[in-house]
Structures are given as structure tokens and as C-alpha cells.
Motif scaffolding. Structure first.
Motif, PDB file in Angstrom:
ATOM      1  N   GLU A   1      -1.403  36.217  44.107  1.00 59.92           N
ATOM      2  CA  GLU A   1      -0.514  37.358  44.325  1.00 59.92           C
ATOM      3  C   GLU A   1      -1.136  38.279  45.369  1.00 59.92           C
ATOM      4  OE1 GLU A   1       2.975  39.355  43.616  1.00 59.92           O
ATOM      5  OE2 GLU A   1       2.360  37.580  42.505  1.00 59.92           O
ATOM      6  N   LEU A   2      -0.395  38.559  46.422  1.00 62.50           N
ATOM      7  CA  LEU A   2      -0.827  39.500  47.447  1.00 62.50           C
ATOM      8  C   LEU A   2      -0.111  40.816  47.177  1.00 62.50           C
ATOM      9  CD1 LEU A   2      -0.528  37.198  50.586  1.00 62.50           C
ATOM     10  CD2 LEU A   2      -2.449  37.460  49.021  1.00 62.50           C
ATOM     11  N   SER A   3      -0.877  41.901  47.148  1.00 63.25           N
ATOM     12  CA  SER A   3      -0.275  43.182  46.805  1.00 63.25           C
ATOM     13  C   SER A   3      -1.053  44.338  47.415  1.00 63.25           C
ATOM     14  CB  SER A   3      -0.238  43.346  45.284  1.00 63.25           C
ATOM     15  OG  SER A   3       0.390  44.543  44.931  1.00 63.25           O
ATOM     16  N   GLY A   4      -0.352  45.151  48.184  1.00 64.43           N
ATOM     17  CA  GLY A   4      -0.933  46.373  48.711  1.00 64.43           C
ATOM     18  C   GLY A   4      -1.549  46.235  50.088  1.00 64.43           C
ATOM     19  N   ILE A   5      -1.730  47.395  50.715  1.00 62.00           N
ATOM     20  CA  ILE A   5      -2.402  47.511  52.009  1.00 62.00           C
ATOM     21  C   ILE A   5      -3.451  48.599  51.828  1.00 62.00           C
ATOM     22  CG2 ILE A   5      -2.149  48.209  54.438  1.00 62.00           C
ATOM     23  CD1 ILE A   5      -0.802  45.576  53.951  1.00 62.00           C
ATOM     24  N   GLY A   6      -4.653  48.379  52.328  1.00 59.88           N
ATOM     25  CA  GLY A   6      -5.709  49.373  52.181  1.00 59.88           C
ATOM     26  C   GLY A   6      -6.736  49.265  53.275  1.00 59.88           C
TER      27      GLY A   6
END
Length: 182
Positions: free
Chosen positions: A78-83
């Protein structure tokens, strides 16, 4: 094998995932200035960074990795978010997040142990899976609130040994692939 390049084991993405990440990168590029934006073919999740290699250490690690991957079944990521990593006002890395699911954590631990057991000096920091999108912010003031969101999912089906070709784009070249269950 080129022993002057850096090498690392990673999870490679299907083309459609690289395209989704690149769409997000193009959107971010409009608002954020970074020194280097990665080529879509360079997106990956690093499992163990070897650095410069010695052939005898690598051959020991490769045998272990082949065995580990032959016993591994494909699993979802699961890929989730940008940071970012680094100072909030001037980050050194812009990344897409990866959820640390048990299967990914267990695989990384096995790969890390195999490489360490083969004699490689590996990074001791805890595993924080991510996908580097860009490096070295060169704007005036970074606005983290403008990153937006990102979500995707894919099935990991193997591990890849990459080598770095400095100054080229894409920078990472597949040396060997290790499909799960084979």
C-alpha cells in the motif's frame, strides 16, 4: 560485475505504478523546486543498500536472496502519503509513503540479515519504506501543506538487485531479478 558502482536490493514497481507516482511528481514539480527529480523507472523501495560491492560478499548474499525469494509469496503493498526527510523548510528528500505491512517488514529483515551475514556493512537506522521522488530542495521556502495526498496499491512479486549509473537517466540498472516463489 562493476564493483565501482553502488548496488542495492529493492522492490521494483509495475509500470502502471511508476506512471501513477510520476503523475503525482509532475503535479508537485509545478509548485516545488528540487535539484533532481527521479526518472519514473528509478522508483523503488530499497530493502538493503550495499554500496560498493566485493564479488565474494555479493555471491554469498545472492545465494541467500535466491533462497529467500523462492520461499516468498507475492504480497500487497500500500502506497500512502507524500512527505519529506530533512529540515521542514528545506528538505533533502521528497517521498511517497509506503505502509509498513508485516510481509514487507519480514522480507526486508530477511534481506538485511542475508546481506549483513555476507559481510556487508548496512545502515543501522530503522527501516522506513518510502519511494524517493526528488532530492535536494532548491526553492526559497518549502510549503509542506501543498503536498496533497497520494494512494495506490500493487502486488510485489520479486526483489531486484540494482546498480547505480551516476549521471545517467534512468540511474538504476537491473543486475538480477529474484521472482517470488521460483
Amino acid at each position: 560485475m562493476d564493483m565501482h558502482s553502488n548496488h542495492f536490493f529493492a522492490i521494483k514497481f509495475p509500470t502502471q505504478i511508476n506512471s501513477k507516482i510520476d503523475e503525482k511528481a509532475m503535479e508537485l514539480k509545478k509548485e516545488h523546486s528540487f535539484n533532481k527529480w527521479l526518472h519514473p523507472d528509478d522508483y523503488h523501495i530499497t530493502l538493503a543498500f550495499l554500496g560498493k560491492i566485493e564479488e565474494n560478499k555479493l555471491s554469498r548474499a545472492l545465494e541467500s536472496i535466491k533462497h529467500i525469494c523462492s520461499e516468498q509469496t507475492p504480497f500487497g503493498i500500500e502506497l500512502s502519503g507524500i512527505g519529506t526527510f530533512g529540515r521542514e523548510s528545506s528538505p533533502r528528500i521528497l517521498w511517497a509513503g509506503v505502509v509498513l505491512e508485516p510481509e514487507l517488514a519480514a522480507l526486508q529483515a530477511k534481506i538485511y540479515k542475508a546481506c549483513s551475514g555476507a559481510g556487508f556493512e548496512l545502515d543501522k537506522k530503522p527501516f522506513k519504506p518510502h519511494i524517493t521522488i526528488a532530492r535536494k530542495f532548491i526553492g526559497t521556502e518549502f510549503n509542506k501543506s501543498s503536498l496533497g495526498s497520494f494512494h495506490s496499491h500493487f502486488e510485489a512479486d520479486g526483489v531486484v538487485l540494482y546498480k547505480t549509473n551516476m549521471g545517467q537517466s534512468p540511474s538504476y540498472e537491473t543486475v538480477e531479478e529474484f521472482p517470488f516463489g521460483s
